[in-house]
Motif scaffolding. Structure first.
Motif, PDB file in Angstrom:
ATOM      1  N   TYR A 215       0.848  -1.181   0.000  1.00  0.00           N
ATOM      2  CA  TYR A 215       0.000   0.000   0.000  1.00  0.00           C
ATOM      3  C   TYR A 215       0.888   1.237   0.000  1.00  0.00           C
ATOM      4  CZ  TYR A 215      -4.126  -2.773   1.331  1.00  0.00           C
ATOM      5  OH  TYR A 215      -5.167  -3.673   1.357  1.00  0.00           O
TER       6      TYR A 215
ATOM      7  N   GLN B 175       0.879   5.273   1.347  1.00  0.00           N
ATOM      8  CA  GLN B 175       0.188   6.194   2.241  1.00  0.00           C
ATOM      9  C   GLN B 175       0.845   7.570   2.170  1.00  0.00           C
ATOM     10  OE1 GLN B 175       0.024   5.230   6.488  1.00  0.00           O
ATOM     11  NE2 GLN B 175      -1.936   6.307   6.686  1.00  0.00           N
TER      12      GLN B 175
ATOM     13  N   GLY C 246      -1.425  12.304   6.224  1.00  0.00           N
ATOM     14  CA  GLY C 246      -2.787  12.701   6.527  1.00  0.00           C
ATOM     15  C   GLY C 246      -3.855  11.948   5.762  1.00  0.00           C
ATOM     16  N   ARG C 247      -3.469  10.929   5.023  1.00  0.00           N
ATOM     17  CA  ARG C 247      -4.429  10.166   4.224  1.00  0.00           C
ATOM     18  C   ARG C 247      -4.419   8.695   4.638  1.00  0.00           C
ATOM     19  NH1 ARG C 247      -5.483  13.127  -0.428  1.00  0.00           N
ATOM     20  NH2 ARG C 247      -7.439  11.956  -0.417  1.00  0.00           N
ATOM     21  N   GLY C 248      -5.478   7.968   4.251  1.00  0.00           N
ATOM     22  CA  GLY C 248      -5.490   6.537   4.483  1.00  0.00           C
ATOM     23  C   GLY C 248      -4.650   5.818   3.444  1.00  0.00           C
ATOM     24  N   PRO C 249      -4.191   4.603   3.750  1.00  0.00           N
ATOM     25  CA  PRO C 249      -3.405   3.841   2.780  1.00  0.00           C
ATOM     26  C   PRO C 249      -4.224   3.512   1.528  1.00  0.00           C
ATOM     27  CG  PRO C 249      -3.173   2.919   4.992  1.00  0.00           C
ATOM     28  CD  PRO C 249      -4.277   3.925   5.056  1.00  0.00           C
TER      29      PRO C 249
ATOM     30  N   PHE D  94      -4.246   0.825  -1.788  1.00  0.00           N
ATOM     31  CA  PHE D  94      -3.756  -0.458  -2.306  1.00  0.00           C
ATOM     32  C   PHE D  94      -3.006  -0.269  -3.618  1.00  0.00           C
ATOM     33  CE2 PHE D  94      -3.845  -4.963  -3.067  1.00  0.00           C
ATOM     34  CZ  PHE D  94      -4.059  -5.121  -4.429  1.00  0.00           C
TER      35      PHE D  94
ATOM     36  N   LEU E  48       3.691   0.712   2.646  1.00  0.00           N
ATOM     37  CA  LEU E  48       3.368  -0.265   3.688  1.00  0.00           C
ATOM     38  C   LEU E  48       3.249  -1.661   3.097  1.00  0.00           C
ATOM     39  CD1 LEU E  48       0.464   1.828   5.234  1.00  0.00           C
ATOM     40  CD2 LEU E  48       2.629   1.403   6.379  1.00  0.00           C
TER      41      LEU E  48
ATOM     42  N   ALA F 226       5.456  -1.290   9.631  1.00  0.00           N
ATOM     43  CA  ALA F 226       5.532   0.115  10.036  1.00  0.00           C
ATOM     44  C   ALA F 226       5.676   1.060   8.852  1.00  0.00           C
ATOM     45  CB  ALA F 226       6.690   0.316  11.003  1.00  0.00           C
TER      46      ALA F 226
END
Lengths: 115, 111
Positions: free
Chosen positions: B36, B38, B41-44, B46, B89, B103
């Motif tokens: 992923y 990221q 300030g944003r979501g991961p 895919f 990630l 992490a």
């Protein structure tokens, strides 16, 4: 909406208070996940729902944390007696069970600050 | 316990070079492995999936390898661009669809 929606985007509370964080997944997604992410860390698994039931809640850190998904769509993460260590970004993700990639679609997160 | 390790230090590379990120894991037999991206300030988001019986997967400038003997995945971005700067990630997916994340590694691509 088209994506995963999380509210509130920011929440500041005092130690000891009760907090609810809401997640509205993508329509039709049966799987829903909650993660917690601290600065500089990856998302930490909390709980995973398949439909209305919690398929795996092994990541909930203690009994102050609870999550529900009563109708198999919207989910609420509830934190009782908040502590400063609960401060983090809480991420929700949904996925389509049976998809051939298992792709998780994330919301933008709810940033919780406990003073 | 299950453990996923990614380069903890940030990776700094020059535009046009290939970035290689590493993901190692222990005490786990994932059905498949995902990567992923990221942004702050944003979501991961895919990027790619590779299954346990696949050695390599490609998508545009991205290439992922998966060695279940070494318990390692390598993630390559070729012809890197400043817009590739982000945190990447690694995620492992078990048979029950529980997905756990490393992490992450921060990548900086300099113009």
């Amino acid at each position: 909406g088209a994506g995963v929606s999380q509210t509130p985007s920011n929440k500041v509370t005092e130690k000891g208070k009760y907090v609810e964080l809401r997640c509205d997944p993508i329509s039709g997604h049966t799987a829903l996940y909650w993660y917690r992410q601290s600065l500089g860390q990856g998302p930490e698994f909390l709980i995973y729902f398949q439909g209305t039931g919690a398929a795996d809640d092994s990541g909930l850190p203690n009994d102050r944390f609870f999550a529900v998904r009563p109708e198999g769509s919207v989910s609420t993460l509830k934190i009782q007696r908040t502590e400063r260590g609960d401060s983090a970004v809480y991420l929700c993700a949904s996925s389509l069970t049976g998809s051939n990639t298992g792709e998780l679609f994330f919301g933008e997160g709810s940033r919780l600050t406990v003073l | 316990s299950q453990k996923i390790e990614q380069n903890s230090e940030a990776l700094n590379i020059q535009e046009g070079k290939t970035a290689t990120l590493t993901c190692n894991y222990t005490n786990y037999s994932p059905a498949y492995l995902q990567w992923y991206r990221q942004d702050p300030g944003r979501g991961p988001v895919f990027l790619l999936l590779i299954r346990e019986n696949e050695k390599e997967k490609r998508k545009e400038r991205l290439k992922v390898t998966f060695d279940t003997t070494l318990k390692q995945s390598l993630f390559h971005i070729t012809a890197s661009q400043p817009a590739d700067s982000a945190t990447y990630l690694c995620a492992l997916v078990g048979g029950g669809f529980k997905t756990i994340f490393g992490a992450g590694t921060r990548l900086f691509v300099k113009a």
